[in-house]
Each structure stands twice: as C-alpha cells, then as structure tokens.
Design a protein around this motif. Structure first.
Motif, PDB file in Angstrom:
ATOM      1  N   ALA A 117      -4.511   4.823  -6.791  1.00 26.64           N
ATOM      2  CA  ALA A 117      -3.974   4.453  -8.110  1.00 26.64           C
ATOM      3  C   ALA A 117      -2.931   5.439  -8.631  1.00 26.64           C
ATOM      4  O   ALA A 117      -2.854   5.713  -9.819  1.00 26.64           O
ATOM      5  CB  ALA A 117      -5.123   4.296  -9.122  1.00 26.64           C
ATOM      6  N   GLN A 118      -2.121   5.976  -7.732  1.00 21.85           N
ATOM      7  CA  GLN A 118      -1.112   6.940  -8.139  1.00 21.85           C
ATOM      8  C   GLN A 118       0.323   6.438  -8.026  1.00 21.85           C
ATOM      9  O   GLN A 118       1.218   6.977  -8.661  1.00 21.85           O
ATOM     10  CB  GLN A 118      -1.243   8.211  -7.274  1.00 21.85           C
ATOM     11  CG  GLN A 118      -2.400   9.095  -7.678  1.00 21.85           C
ATOM     12  CD  GLN A 118      -2.145   9.795  -9.004  1.00 21.85           C
ATOM     13  OE1 GLN A 118      -1.042  10.217  -9.303  1.00 21.85           O
ATOM     14  NE2 GLN A 118      -3.194   9.896  -9.815  1.00 21.85           N
ATOM     15  N   CYS A 119       0.568   5.432  -7.179  1.00 22.50           N
ATOM     16  CA  CYS A 119       1.963   5.083  -6.920  1.00 22.50           C
ATOM     17  C   CYS A 119       2.384   3.721  -7.442  1.00 22.50           C
ATOM     18  O   CYS A 119       3.567   3.467  -7.619  1.00 22.50           O
ATOM     19  CB  CYS A 119       2.265   5.154  -5.420  1.00 22.50           C
ATOM     20  SG  CYS A 119       1.627   3.750  -4.465  1.00 22.50           S
ATOM     21  N   GLY A 120       1.436   2.829  -7.665  1.00 24.98           N
ATOM     22  CA  GLY A 120       1.776   1.532  -8.249  1.00 24.98           C
ATOM     23  C   GLY A 120       2.297   0.489  -7.271  1.00 24.98           C
ATOM     24  O   GLY A 120       2.582  -0.638  -7.673  1.00 24.98           O
TER      25      GLY A 120
ATOM     26  N   CYS B  44       0.801  -1.227  -5.249  1.00 25.50           N
ATOM     27  CA  CYS B  44      -0.183  -2.303  -5.074  1.00 25.50           C
ATOM     28  C   CYS B  44      -0.430  -3.081  -6.363  1.00 25.50           C
ATOM     29  O   CYS B  44      -1.408  -3.814  -6.463  1.00 25.50           O
ATOM     30  CB  CYS B  44      -1.498  -1.685  -4.632  1.00 25.50           C
ATOM     31  SG  CYS B  44      -2.179  -0.607  -5.927  1.00 25.50           S
TER      32      CYS B  44
ATOM     33  N   ARG C 229      -4.044  -1.633 -10.502  1.00 24.53           N
ATOM     34  CA  ARG C 229      -3.774  -1.128  -9.147  1.00 24.53           C
ATOM     35  C   ARG C 229      -4.826  -1.706  -8.202  1.00 24.53           C
ATOM     36  O   ARG C 229      -5.997  -1.294  -8.243  1.00 24.53           O
ATOM     37  CB  ARG C 229      -3.836   0.403  -9.121  1.00 24.53           C
ATOM     38  CG  ARG C 229      -3.097   1.099 -10.243  1.00 24.53           C
ATOM     39  CD  ARG C 229      -1.601   0.836 -10.265  1.00 24.53           C
ATOM     40  NE  ARG C 229      -0.993   1.508 -11.430  1.00 24.53           N
ATOM     41  CZ  ARG C 229       0.068   1.059 -12.074  1.00 24.53           C
ATOM     42  NH1 ARG C 229       0.674  -0.056 -11.702  1.00 24.53           N
ATOM     43  NH2 ARG C 229       0.554   1.732 -13.112  1.00 24.53           N
TER      44      ARG C 229
ATOM     45  N   PHE D 253       0.857  -1.191   0.000  1.00 24.42           N
ATOM     46  CA  PHE D 253       0.000   0.000   0.000  1.00 24.42           C
ATOM     47  C   PHE D 253       0.891   1.238   0.000  1.00 24.42           C
ATOM     48  O   PHE D 253       1.825   1.323   0.795  1.00 24.42           O
ATOM     49  CB  PHE D 253      -0.870  -0.011   1.259  1.00 24.42           C
ATOM     50  CG  PHE D 253      -1.569   1.294   1.541  1.00 24.42           C
ATOM     51  CD1 PHE D 253      -2.513   1.799   0.653  1.00 24.42           C
ATOM     52  CD2 PHE D 253      -1.278   2.021   2.693  1.00 24.42           C
ATOM     53  CE1 PHE D 253      -3.162   3.009   0.918  1.00 24.42           C
ATOM     54  CE2 PHE D 253      -1.923   3.226   2.965  1.00 24.42           C
ATOM     55  CZ  PHE D 253      -2.869   3.720   2.072  1.00 24.42           C
ATOM     56  N   GLY D 254       0.580   2.183  -0.903  1.00 21.82           N
ATOM     57  CA  GLY D 254       1.372   3.411  -0.914  1.00 21.82           C
ATOM     58  C   GLY D 254       0.540   4.672  -0.967  1.00 21.82           C
ATOM     59  O   GLY D 254       0.915   5.697  -0.407  1.00 21.82           O
ATOM     60  N   CYS D 255      -0.611   4.613  -1.658  1.00 20.72           N
ATOM     61  CA  CYS D 255      -1.390   5.846  -1.808  1.00 20.72           C
ATOM     62  C   CYS D 255      -2.892   5.606  -1.732  1.00 20.72           C
ATOM     63  O   CYS D 255      -3.641   6.471  -1.315  1.00 20.72           O
ATOM     64  CB  CYS D 255      -1.048   6.536  -3.127  1.00 20.72           C
ATOM     65  SG  CYS D 255      -1.613   5.622  -4.575  1.00 20.72           S
ATOM     66  N   GLY D 256      -3.340   4.440  -2.198  1.00 24.92           N
ATOM     67  CA  GLY D 256      -4.766   4.130  -2.153  1.00 24.92           C
ATOM     68  C   GLY D 256      -5.597   4.772  -3.245  1.00 24.92           C
ATOM     69  O   GLY D 256      -6.813   4.596  -3.283  1.00 24.92           O
TER      70      GLY D 256
ATOM     71  N   CYS E 261      -5.386  -1.313  -5.163  1.00 21.08           N
ATOM     72  CA  CYS E 261      -5.961  -0.440  -4.136  1.00 21.08           C
ATOM     73  C   CYS E 261      -7.248   0.202  -4.613  1.00 21.08           C
ATOM     74  O   CYS E 261      -8.037   0.689  -3.815  1.00 21.08           O
ATOM     75  CB  CYS E 261      -4.980   0.656  -3.737  1.00 21.08           C
ATOM     76  SG  CYS E 261      -4.688   1.882  -5.038  1.00 21.08           S
TER      77      CYS E 261
HETATM   78  S1  FES Z   1      -1.475   1.987  -3.369  1.00 21.99           S
HETATM   79 FE1  FES Z   1      -0.691   3.462  -4.709  1.00 21.99          FE
HETATM   80  S2  FES Z   1      -1.469   2.819  -6.622  1.00 21.99           S
HETATM   81 FE2  FES Z   1      -2.408   1.510  -5.226  1.00 21.99          FE
END
Ligand code: FES
Ligand code: FES
Lengths: 156, 714
Positions: A43-46, A48, A58, A38-41, A60
């Motif tokens: 769909a911005q960081c990838g 997940c 993504r 998990f990084g952003c929730g 998340c």
């Molecule tokens: S948690 Fe960042 S894209 Fe899904």
C-alpha cells in the motif's frame, strides 16, 4: 480455499482462492484482469488502485475475504468506451511515459473527482500522494486532473 | 535540403505482402552521425514499413519502449518522409529479429540519435517507390508528382492515387539508390506535439506490460535468493512449502530456490514456507566501511590519470588559496515501478522468452549461453516496459526464468516482489569525489584536481566534462573499490552524480572569487574557446546559449519572492546541453522546491510533447533522488526494503517545471537522460544561497547542515 462472490465492473464473478489472497492477485491471476498493476505490495505505491464503492483502495493490501458485497471497479471498468473524462484528459495531456503507474493514477484521480468535482492543487496533492510515478509525470497528472474537472464541470 | 546519396543498393529489401501490399525492410544504413558526440552511442536500430492495400501503414517500433517515447518518436521519422497521414499509421512493436533489424535496444539516450538518418531515408525511399508506381500508372514523369498525406498527386492533371492502391505496384519498382529528404521547413510531424501512441490503451488498462504475460499452462514463480550479498545457500527444507495449496514444484539452482505455483500469491506463500539456511561466502559489507574505504582512496593519487592538462599538482602547491571539498554519492536502486519479472518457456527444440527488457539481443545471447541452446532456437518478444532506468539492461532475471523453466519443464512467469527488486543488485554505485581547486595570485582559478573513487568502476568520472578545457592545470584520477554488491548503469551513469559535485563545487569557487555563478561559468567557457586547455568535447557556444536562456527564464540576478532563493547549474551529457535554475524556500527546517526552469539544447526536437516530458521526468527523477535516494547496506543486505523506507518523490514534492528548447537545426541528440543531472546542484546551490552552508552528500539533508559543517577552506 474458499469461495467468494465478487462484483467486478458490474458483473458477478465467483472465485475460489485462499481467504488471505489480496484482491490484486485475484484480479490479475484468477480473473486475468491485468490492468491493475503490482508495484510494492504494501500500500505504498498506488499501482494497484481500484475502487471499492467509488473509494480508491489499494488492492494489494485488501484480502479478498474482506471485500464482501462491495462493488469493485477496476481500470477496465472505469468507463465502457474508455471515455471517462479522466481517461480522455490523460491522452490529451499526454501523461504516460512508461505508463505502468497510470492505471492506478487514473483510478485515484477518478475517485478524487467523484468526491471533489473541482479539486484544488492542495486536494490533488493529498489525493494523489499515495500514487508513485517513477517516471515523474506528476506535472502532467496535475494538468490532466484539472482538465478533467473542467470537462466534467462543462458537461453536467 | 540536399539529396542524400545512399551508396549501398542493398539497403532496401522489397517483398510483397500476402494480400498484395508493399513491404520494405531496411537495414544497415550508414551510421554516420554528423555532429554527434560519440558518447555511448551503442545503437543503430532499423525499421520496417508495411503498407496494406487498404491504405493502412504499419510502422514497426523496433526499439524497446521503457517510457522514453521511442515507440512514438522513431516511427514519426519514417512517417514524416513517407508523407503519410499519422492518424492512419499503426505502430507495431517488433520482436527481436537480428536478420530484419540490427541493434534493438534502449540505453545511452541513443535511439533517436542513431535512427535520425536511416529512419528518414527509409521513409523517403518508400515514398519514392510509391511515386514511381503512380507515375508509371499514369504514364507521366515522376517529377510531375508530389505526395501528401498518403496520396500521390499528379500536379498537372490533378490525378490522385492513395498509397494503398499503389502498394502492390510499388513493390515492383526499383529500389532507389538516392533519396531526397524533406526540407525541414516542410515538416508536418517532426517538431510537433504527438501524443504517446499507446495512451488510449494505457488509460483503459488494455496495454500489456511484461508482468501481464499469460500463457497456457504457465506457472507463477517466486524465487528465494541469497538474503545478502556474500551469502550462499547452505541447505533448505521445502516440505512445508510443497504441502501448500497451489504449489506445484520446487527447484533449486545457483544458490536459489524457486517455488512454482498456480498463482503469484500461492508462489509467495510457498516461498515464505521454505526453511532456508544461508551461510557467509565472503565477508559481508556495510555502508560505513564502504565510505571509509572510498574516502581513503580519494586521498591517494592514481598513477594513471584519466585526464591531465598542464600540472595540477604543481599549481595547487603554488596556489594563493586551495579549496577542497569531498562529495559523497550513495548506492541507488533503479526501482522501476514494474518490478523485475520475465516469462520463459524452454522446450527441447525451442525457447520462448517474453517480457520487459531494454536489451533483447543480450537476453537471447546470455540465455543461449546459460542453457547451452543455439540462439536460433530462441525467440525474444518485447513488451511495453514499466520503466528501466538501466536495470533492464541486465539479463539476470531473464536467465533465471529460463533456467527455472528448463528445470521444471514448464512455462513460467517469474515474479519479483519489491523487496526482491530492492535487494536484487546492479545498483548505481556508491562513490566519493574529492575536488581541489587552486586560486592563483591574480585571483584566477588556475587548477582543478578531482580524485574519484567508486564501487566496481574503473572510471567513476567523465574526465572531459566542463570545466575541462577551461582550466590550464587540470587532472582527474579515479580509483576502483571492489565489492560483492553488484552495480550497473543507472539513468545518466556517473553524470547523475558528477553534475551535482562539479556544479556545486563550481558554485563554491565562484563564491570564493566573489563572482556571480552564472557569469563565472560564461567566463570559463570563453576561456575554453579562446584558449582551450587540452581537448574540448563540448561546443562552447551551445553551452553558453543554454546557460543564458536558463538564466533569462529564471530571471537570474533579480530577487525572487520573499523567502524564495535561487540556485543555478548546467551540464552536458549524451550530446545535449541543459541548464537549470531552481527556486526553493526553507521553512521550519523543511526544504520546498517551488520551481525548476530548464533550458535545453538537444539539437532538433522530434516530438515536442515527448521531448518535454522526458526533460520534466528527468528533473523529477533527479530531484527525487537528490531529496531522498539512499540505499544503505548492513552486512550485505539492503537496509531499505520497500517504498515505505526507500522514499521516492511523490506529487506534493513535485515542483512546477518550465522547459524551453533551443531552436536548432542540429541533428537530434539524447534526451532520456540529460534533463536529470543538473537539478541536484541547482537545488543545492539554492540551499547555499538560503543558508550560507554547503551540502556535499546526497540525499540533501538539511539536518546535516547543523551537524556537518565541513570547513571547505582547509
Ligand atoms: S502494489 Fe503498491 S500500493 Fe499496492
Ligand atoms: S509513467 Fe512510468 S511510473 Fe508513471
């Protein structure tokens, strides 16, 4: 709450969660598969990234209710022995720093190579733009993708 | 290499492992670091060797791994002197243990610098005991024995014994008071490319991070924290939240409300269902007023300068020409990719804490204080960490987890969303830097006066940075602006912006003097050597060497390809010297950074692959924040909430990077940070070479060039 039959890494699993639960949390919390991060929730960081029938998605931002019969592949199931060309190339190019983004990076890279076995730098830019590496390992990611492509080309 | 004398007999403690192996713990060796610049060296970590009878050598990774590579590089130091087969070494992450180890932390680019001597000596001491054990077995003199790859060999007879077979006997040997360290020319590991020891686990999803912690009966927690700095909790209603499936408990403390549930998602939905009223506790702050106040402060002289050589004010007053520029630094969140999270299980008689922290000892001490529980009852386990950048030098999120566990009487994993993390504080403080330079009648740079101002910092400068020492009249002042917004160290604290402002301003001065910017720096460094003004904290020759190497790598002075412009910058931090050349182009108003050449002198390189990736990553980090990094505030709340509005650098923006290390026999220096500072200025100076205009605020915005044409010659 509802029941879902999912196909994760070639296995059928049944989970009971609320329909809006993102696949990410089903994997991590319900199934205990924590390789997907998990990084952003949003769909911005990838971090997940998983495969849904070979496409990078993504997790998340994918409600479990919309997964249906599609095949889910996570980093844990990318290869049986950890020897997917991308995984091997990642070690050889010594890509990871903190390592947190790398499961997502590897899943995106593997999906790219499936689609485009010999990607150009431009292809890599496009396919990998959705994966943030806060430690800045982009140069080595690029090197590793090219190396994996070369390896794959050699094999098949 | 000469023998190093270990004066304290007590430095090794020997005990026999269950199963008959040798275990050596070493602690508290001399922390003398000859040649190190004593900047932020906070840490003198220790290590731990276990040799099992099957020959497996386990080396403890004592310091938290946040991506800086110490889990690989520190054990390499031990393994080198132990003369063991790296392929057979197992690396184990040590939990916090202040009895066995001393300082276990990650920060200030200090791990390798402070471990260089003691870790090698520990390896060498263990090796000596294994040699003695073999010599005794064969009834020969230890002087006739050598070691190789985990074996002791009796040279005259060719007899061999593996370390594993000697481990038990070695544990009965006398602890050496004197060890001979290897001649660097015999190094088999140090200086080589050794891949990260966790690569395979990371690439298969098997490497746990703090966020992956799971324990029996654990609940997931989301916390509602004040929505803005300066607000406090007035009231809340948790009826709806408690009615949701999976929500097990709601507890409130310290202006916060925690929702405990059986999954992260349920906890988040529970938190979303809370009805909360916040009220203002103090006036809410916004970026515009920060900027105004910071600017005001830079117009004032501070009564107590941070450094003063000669008389800068007088020289400015009598100057032929005065250059003045003001540089602006925004707040930055650390935004490690693994959001804050922590595990806590607080029981009456013991407390287990586990997770991603750069400072386990601080976590234990602060949790002990917050909970009023003895430190001896608290264990802290350290996971691999998904990035720190300074954020995980704070203990706030661990204390929070512990309090929740205590209140709810349950083991908990507290999860932060990215939005929580972004609003979570401890940012790189915003600041402003007003520089004035005097050009005298002889067209020489005769004075330099920096007045800095920054949020919550008494000293936002690094007053001894070059060009201090090279300019006869030199003064640095620094003002503090108090704020309710919490701030803290951020990768290469203050250096991360100072290198931008100093090196951009030096470029402006060189332009004014019609001098080549690289030649100008070399000339100033010569001045600092031949006629130093005040104290010098850097080595002129090493500084010059990296500048020259970077200039050579980037073919400084010869035109780049069509439409490509170059810029130069250098900086000294954490004992290391870095110089960079940037190649950029601007098309259709869009900046593209093509390549960064970096020369670096960090003393001896331990792990070439790890060292290179630290510098590459530092450059990407510095560049990314120079291009995009800006956290704005509106009424105490961050304007940017997540990565859709707070932009981080991505693959398409990542330039080619070429890194070269100065071949050095000097002691190793910091490397987690020094690659970062120069890049913003190198790019900015290239932008000037392309456009003839100066940018003086980060993030670099070409749009400001049109609207913000500050005349630098007031
Ligand atoms: S948690 Fe960042 S894209 Fe899904
Ligand atoms: S390796 Fe740390 S975020 Fe990519």
């Amino acid at each position: 709450m509802a029941q879902y039959n999912l196909q994760v890494n070639g296995k059928k699993v049944q989970v009971e969660v609320s329909p809006d639960t993102p696949l990410l949390w089903v994997l991590r919390d319900t199934l205990g598969m924590t390789g997907t991060k998990f990084g952003c929730g949003i769909a911005q960081c990838g971090a997940c990234t998983v495969h849904l029938n070979d496409n990078a998605v993504r997790s998340c931002s994918l409600p479990v209710s919309s997964v249906g019969n599609n095949k889910i592949t996570t980093i844990e199931g990318l290869s049986e022995k950890g020897d997917h060309p991308v995984q091997l190339a990642w070690d050889e190019a010594d890509v990871p720093q903190c390592g947190y983004c790398q499961a997502g990076q590897i899943m995106s890279a593997a999906a790219l190579l499936k689609r485009k076995p010999q990607p150009t730098d431009q292809d890599i830019d496009t396919a990998m733009a959705g994966n943030i590496c806060r430690c800045g390992t982009y140069k080595r990611i690029r090197t590793a993708i090219h190396a994996a492509a070369a390896k794959k080309g050699g094999k098949s | 290499m000469s023998a190093s004398i270990v004066s304290r007999r007590s430095f090794l403690k020997v005990s026999t492992l269950a199963g008959g192996g040798l275990m050596l713990a070493f602690n508290g060796l001399d922390k003398v670091l000859a040649g190190t610049v004593a900047e932020d060296v906070l840490f003198a970590p220790n290590a731990y060797i276990k040799i099992a009878s099957n020959g497996i050598v386990t080396l403890m990774a004592t310091n938290p791994e946040i991506g800086q590579g110490v889990k690989t590089s520190l054990p390499m130091l031990v393994a080198e002197e132990l003369d063991v087969d790296w392929q057979k070494v197992v690396i184990e992450q040590a939990p916090l243990d202040t009895v066995k180890f001393s300082r276990q932390s990650a920060g200030g680019s200090g791990s390798v610098r402070s471990s260089w001597e003691p870790f090698r000596k520990a390896g060498a001491a263990a090796r000596k005991m294994l040699v003695d054990a073999a010599a005794q077995t064969w009834n020969v003199s230890p002087d006739e024995c050598v070691t190789e790859n985990g074996w002791v060999i009796h040279k005259p007879s060719g007899k061999k014994l593996e370390y594993g077979a000697l481990a038990s006997k070695a544990s009965g040997m006398t602890v050496p008071t004197e060890v001979t360290l290897k001649d660097p020319k015999d190094y088999k590991l140090i200086g080589k490319r050794i891949p990260n020891v966790d690569n395979k686990k990371i690439a298969t999803g098997k490497q746990p991070f703090g966020i992956d912690t799971k324990r029996e009966g654990m609940l997931y927690v989301m916390v509602a924290r004040p929505a803005a700095f300066g607000k406090k909790l007035k009231s809340f209603d948790d009826t709806a939240a408690r009615a949701l499936p999976g929500v097990k408990n709601v507890v409130s403390f310290d202006n916060k409300i925690a929702v405990l549930a059986t999954s992260t998602w349920e906890a988040k939905k529970g938190r979303d269902a809370l009805k909360i009223e916040w009220e203002d506790e103090v006036a809410l702050e916004s970026t515009a007023e920060h900027q105004e106040n910071l600017k005001k402060l830079t117009q004032q002289k501070h009564e107590i300068p941070k450094r003063t050589d000669g008389d800068a004010e007088q020289a400015l007053a009598g100057a032929k020409k005065v250059l003045e520029s003001v540089f602006e630094a925004p707040f930055l969140p650390h935004a490690p990719l693994e959001p804050m999270n922590f595990f806590a299980d607080v029981r009456d008689d013991k407390v287990e804490l586990y997770g991603s922290t750069q400072v386990p000892a601080r976590v234990r001490a602060e949790v002990a204080k917050a909970l009023n529980i003895g430190e001896d009852k608290i264990s802290v386990g350290v996971s691999r960490i998904g990035g720190g950048f300074g954020r995980r030098l704070q203990a706030d999120y661990a204390i929070e987890a512990a309090k929740i566990s205590q209140l709810a009487k349950s083991p908990v994993q507290v999860m932060w969303t990215r939005e929580d993390d972004m609003q979570g504080g401890y940012y790189r403080p915003a600041g402003m830097y007003r520089y004035r330079a005097a050009i005298d009648q002889n067209n020489e740079l005769s004075a330099w006066y920096l007045v800095a101002s920054s949020v919550n910092q008494d000293n936002a400068s690094r007053q001894d940075n070059f060009p201090a020492g090279a300019i006869p009249n030199f003064r640095v002042d620094s003002h503090r602006l108090n704020s309710a917004i919490s701030t803290g160290p951020w990768r290469a604290p203050n250096h991360n912006f100072l290198a931008f402002s100093e090196e951009s301003f030096l470029d402006e001065i060189a332009t004014e003097l019609k001098k080549d910017t690289v030649a100008f720096r070399l000339e100033l460094l010569d001045r600092a050597k031949s006629n130093p003004a005040g104290k010098l904290t850097y080595d002129v020759d090493r500084y010059k060497a990296v500048i020259k190497l970077a200039a050579e790598m980037g073919k400084w002075g010869t035109p780049a390809g069509k439409g490509i412009f170059k810029g130069f910058a250098s900086h000294f931090s954490f004992g290391s010297y870095a110089a960079q050349v940037a190649e950029i182009s601007i098309t259709g108003g869009k900046l593209k950074v093509h390549k960064i050449y970096c020369a670096i002198d960090c003393g001896r390189v331990i792990n070439l692959s790890g060292a290179e990736t630290q510098v590459e990553g530092g450059i990407i980090d510095g560049l990314g924040h120079a291009l995009y990094g800006e956290l704005l505030f509106e009424k105490g709340a961050t304007v940017q909430k997540n990565f859709n509005t707070y932009k981080l650098i991505r693959m398409p923006d990542a330039p080619a990077i070429e890194v070269r290390f100065i071949d050095s026999n000097e002691n190793p220096q910091g490397l987690g940070e020094p690659g970062l500072p120069p890049v913003a200025a190198a790019v900015n100076n290239a932008i000037f070479n392309a456009t003839g205009q100066r940018i003086r605020r980060l993030p670099l915005s070409l749009a400001t060039l049109l609207s913000d044409q500050v005349d630098r010659n007031r």
